[in-house]
Design a protein around this motif. Structure first.
Motif, PDB file in Angstrom:
ATOM      1  N   VAL A 106       0.939  -1.295   0.106  1.00  0.00           N
ATOM      2  CA  VAL A 106      -0.084   0.132  -0.108  1.00  0.00           C
ATOM      3  C   VAL A 106       1.056   1.314   0.036  1.00  0.00           C
ATOM      4  O   VAL A 106       1.891   1.445   0.661  1.00  0.00           O
ATOM      5  CB  VAL A 106      -1.047  -0.078   1.294  1.00  0.00           C
ATOM      6  CG1 VAL A 106      -1.653   1.444   1.434  1.00  0.00           C
ATOM      7  CG2 VAL A 106      -1.789  -1.222   1.056  1.00  0.00           C
ATOM      8  N   GLN A 107       0.386   2.123  -0.857  1.00  0.00           N
ATOM      9  CA  GLN A 107       1.325   3.435  -1.054  1.00  0.00           C
ATOM     10  C   GLN A 107       0.810   4.467  -0.343  1.00  0.00           C
ATOM     11  O   GLN A 107       1.397   5.492   0.116  1.00  0.00           O
ATOM     12  CB  GLN A 107       1.320   4.041  -2.513  1.00  0.00           C
ATOM     13  CG  GLN A 107       2.306   3.141  -3.241  1.00  0.00           C
ATOM     14  CD  GLN A 107       1.564   2.602  -4.647  1.00  0.00           C
ATOM     15  OE1 GLN A 107       0.361   2.715  -4.687  1.00  0.00           O
ATOM     16  NE2 GLN A 107       2.400   2.109  -5.492  1.00  0.00           N
ATOM     17  N   GLU A 108      -0.544   4.192   0.259  1.00  0.00           N
ATOM     18  CA  GLU A 108      -1.130   5.446   0.851  1.00  0.00           C
ATOM     19  C   GLU A 108      -2.412   5.159   1.532  1.00  0.00           C
ATOM     20  O   GLU A 108      -3.232   4.116   1.018  1.00  0.00           O
ATOM     21  CB  GLU A 108      -1.515   6.600  -0.115  1.00  0.00           C
ATOM     22  CG  GLU A 108      -2.251   7.940   0.292  1.00  0.00           C
ATOM     23  CD  GLU A 108      -2.165   9.077  -0.766  1.00  0.00           C
ATOM     24  OE1 GLU A 108      -2.635   9.917  -0.656  1.00  0.00           O
ATOM     25  OE2 GLU A 108      -2.102   8.387  -2.195  1.00  0.00           O
ATOM     26  N   ILE A 109      -2.929   5.727   2.483  1.00  0.00           N
ATOM     27  CA  ILE A 109      -4.264   5.644   3.249  1.00  0.00           C
ATOM     28  C   ILE A 109      -4.931   6.842   2.536  1.00  0.00           C
ATOM     29  O   ILE A 109      -4.701   7.849   2.808  1.00  0.00           O
ATOM     30  CB  ILE A 109      -4.043   5.435   4.679  1.00  0.00           C
ATOM     31  CG1 ILE A 109      -3.327   4.456   5.261  1.00  0.00           C
ATOM     32  CG2 ILE A 109      -5.530   5.700   5.215  1.00  0.00           C
ATOM     33  CD1 ILE A 109      -3.139   4.364   6.656  1.00  0.00           C
ATOM     34  N   GLY A 110      -5.910   6.297   1.787  1.00  0.00           N
ATOM     35  CA  GLY A 110      -6.964   7.432   1.431  1.00  0.00           C
ATOM     36  C   GLY A 110      -8.276   7.424   2.364  1.00  0.00           C
ATOM     37  O   GLY A 110      -8.425   6.998   3.115  1.00  0.00           O
ATOM     38  N   ARG A 111      -9.026   8.563   1.664  1.00  0.00           N
ATOM     39  CA  ARG A 111      -9.953   8.724   2.613  1.00  0.00           C
ATOM     40  C   ARG A 111     -11.371   8.872   1.603  1.00  0.00           C
ATOM     41  O   ARG A 111     -11.351   9.555   0.640  1.00  0.00           O
ATOM     42  CB  ARG A 111     -10.243   9.935   3.516  1.00  0.00           C
ATOM     43  CG  ARG A 111     -11.438  10.180   4.275  1.00  0.00           C
ATOM     44  CD  ARG A 111     -11.138  11.470   5.105  1.00  0.00           C
ATOM     45  NE  ARG A 111      -9.918  11.197   5.930  1.00  0.00           N
ATOM     46  CZ  ARG A 111     -10.189  10.655   7.331  1.00  0.00           C
ATOM     47  NH1 ARG A 111     -11.295  10.223   7.673  1.00  0.00           N
ATOM     48  NH2 ARG A 111      -8.928  10.514   7.972  1.00  0.00           N
ATOM     49  N   VAL A 112     -12.495   7.992   1.888  1.00  0.00           N
ATOM     50  CA  VAL A 112     -13.603   7.977   0.785  1.00  0.00           C
ATOM     51  C   VAL A 112     -14.352   9.473   1.295  1.00  0.00           C
ATOM     52  O   VAL A 112     -14.777   9.782   2.378  1.00  0.00           O
ATOM     53  CB  VAL A 112     -14.387   7.179   1.287  1.00  0.00           C
ATOM     54  CG1 VAL A 112     -15.902   7.011   0.578  1.00  0.00           C
ATOM     55  CG2 VAL A 112     -13.920   5.750   1.220  1.00  0.00           C
ATOM     56  N   GLU A 113     -14.472  10.329  -0.056  1.00  0.00           N
ATOM     57  CA  GLU A 113     -15.410  11.477   0.241  1.00  0.00           C
ATOM     58  C   GLU A 113     -16.841  11.291   0.087  1.00  0.00           C
ATOM     59  O   GLU A 113     -17.564  12.089   0.766  1.00  0.00           O
ATOM     60  CB  GLU A 113     -14.623  12.413  -0.819  1.00  0.00           C
ATOM     61  CG  GLU A 113     -13.382  13.099  -0.639  1.00  0.00           C
ATOM     62  CD  GLU A 113     -12.859  14.220  -1.388  1.00  0.00           C
ATOM     63  OE1 GLU A 113     -13.688  14.505  -2.662  1.00  0.00           O
ATOM     64  OE2 GLU A 113     -12.008  14.945  -0.783  1.00  0.00           O
ATOM     65  N   ALA A 145      -6.928  10.617  -2.505  1.00  0.00           N
ATOM     66  CA  ALA A 145      -5.542   9.998  -2.312  1.00  0.00           C
ATOM     67  C   ALA A 145      -4.552  10.872  -3.054  1.00  0.00           C
ATOM     68  O   ALA A 145      -4.046  10.219  -4.031  1.00  0.00           O
ATOM     69  CB  ALA A 145      -5.368   8.505  -2.529  1.00  0.00           C
ATOM     70  N   PRO A 146      -4.112  11.785  -2.663  1.00  0.00           N
ATOM     71  CA  PRO A 146      -3.259  12.671  -3.438  1.00  0.00           C
ATOM     72  C   PRO A 146      -2.119  12.064  -4.144  1.00  0.00           C
ATOM     73  O   PRO A 146      -1.737  12.116  -5.298  1.00  0.00           O
ATOM     74  CB  PRO A 146      -2.868  13.966  -2.647  1.00  0.00           C
ATOM     75  CG  PRO A 146      -3.986  13.933  -1.461  1.00  0.00           C
ATOM     76  CD  PRO A 146      -4.360  12.492  -1.370  1.00  0.00           C
ATOM     77  N   ALA A 160      -8.245  13.761  -5.833  1.00  0.00           N
ATOM     78  CA  ALA A 160      -9.127  12.656  -5.616  1.00  0.00           C
ATOM     79  C   ALA A 160      -9.643  11.975  -7.230  1.00  0.00           C
ATOM     80  O   ALA A 160      -9.314  12.541  -8.092  1.00  0.00           O
ATOM     81  CB  ALA A 160     -10.825  13.353  -5.086  1.00  0.00           C
ATOM     82  N   VAL A 161     -10.082  10.689  -6.808  1.00  0.00           N
ATOM     83  CA  VAL A 161     -10.416  10.148  -8.061  1.00  0.00           C
ATOM     84  C   VAL A 161     -11.879   9.630  -7.927  1.00  0.00           C
ATOM     85  O   VAL A 161     -12.530   9.446  -6.797  1.00  0.00           O
ATOM     86  CB  VAL A 161      -9.639   8.782  -8.276  1.00  0.00           C
ATOM     87  CG1 VAL A 161      -8.118   9.061  -8.510  1.00  0.00           C
ATOM     88  CG2 VAL A 161      -9.951   7.694  -7.290  1.00  0.00           C
TER      89      VAL A 161
END
Length: 197
Positions: free
Chosen positions: A6-13, A24-25, A53-54
């Motif tokens: 895992v490269q990053e912990i993202g957050r669901v918007e 997840a910039p 964001a995606v």
């Protein structure tokens, strides 16, 4: 194809109807529209990119087969971009095709780390091999032990800090993907028998 590193912990918007938006910039800077991204171990197709964001479509089939049936705004998720040819494979081959949803049934402190016990569906247990690889919410891990209807993994401090797994608790559901190589080996005898018949 991913490695489970895992490269990053993202957050669901947002997660409404069939659309999910994940911030997840660091990862988003490496993807393009039409490409893939692993979110909590689920491969999604990036449809739009906007300011770190995606956005992606999550079908009813994906929701039915993963923890995305309960995903919501504010939730933290493991994010990984796909491997490129020539990349170092530090984890194991992960497709982002979730095989099953398991349930955390135990979390025990073990030295500086944690031992996490997960109960998968009965049909999945045969795919779990002690000392083999497994992806849990997209994180490449080694199976420590398999006991009847459950298995354990041991999380080291770096995994606990760099992924969402450090906050797992009893009762939580996780996405599981069995080892691709093991899956192919297990399927080969059945295919060979069909060829003979």
């Amino acid at each position: 194809m991913f490695s489970g590193c895992v490269q990053e912990i993202g957050r669901v918007e947002s997660a409404e109807d069939e659309r999910i938006v994940v911030r997840a910039p660091k990862s988003v800077a490496e993807v393009r529209a039409g490409g893939s991204l692993a979110v909590a171990g689920v491969r999604v197709t990036v449809e739009e990119i906007d300011d770190g964001a995606v956005a992606a479509t999550v079908t009813a089939e994906t929701r039915r087969r993963t923890t995305f049936d309960e995903i919501g705004a504010g939730q933290e998720v493991n994010v990984e971009v796909p491997l490129a040819v020539g990349d170092r494979l530090d984890g194991h081959l992960v497709q982002g095709h979730v095989d099953a949803v398991g349930k955390v049934v135990g979390v025990e402190e073990q030295g500086a780390g944690l031992r996490v016990w997960i109960r998968p569906p009965a049909r999945f247990v045969a795919r779990v091999v002690a000392k083999g690889s497994i992806a849990v919410d997209g994180v490449s891990l080694t199976v420590a032990e398999v006991v009847r209807d459950r298995f354990s993994v041991v999380l080291i401090p770096a995994t606990m800090a760099g992924t969402t797994l450090g906050s797992l608790s009893v009762g939580q559901r996780v996405n599981l993907e069995s080892d691709l190589v093991g899956r192919l080996v297990a399927a080969r005898p059945a295919a060979a028998a069909a060829d003979v018949a």
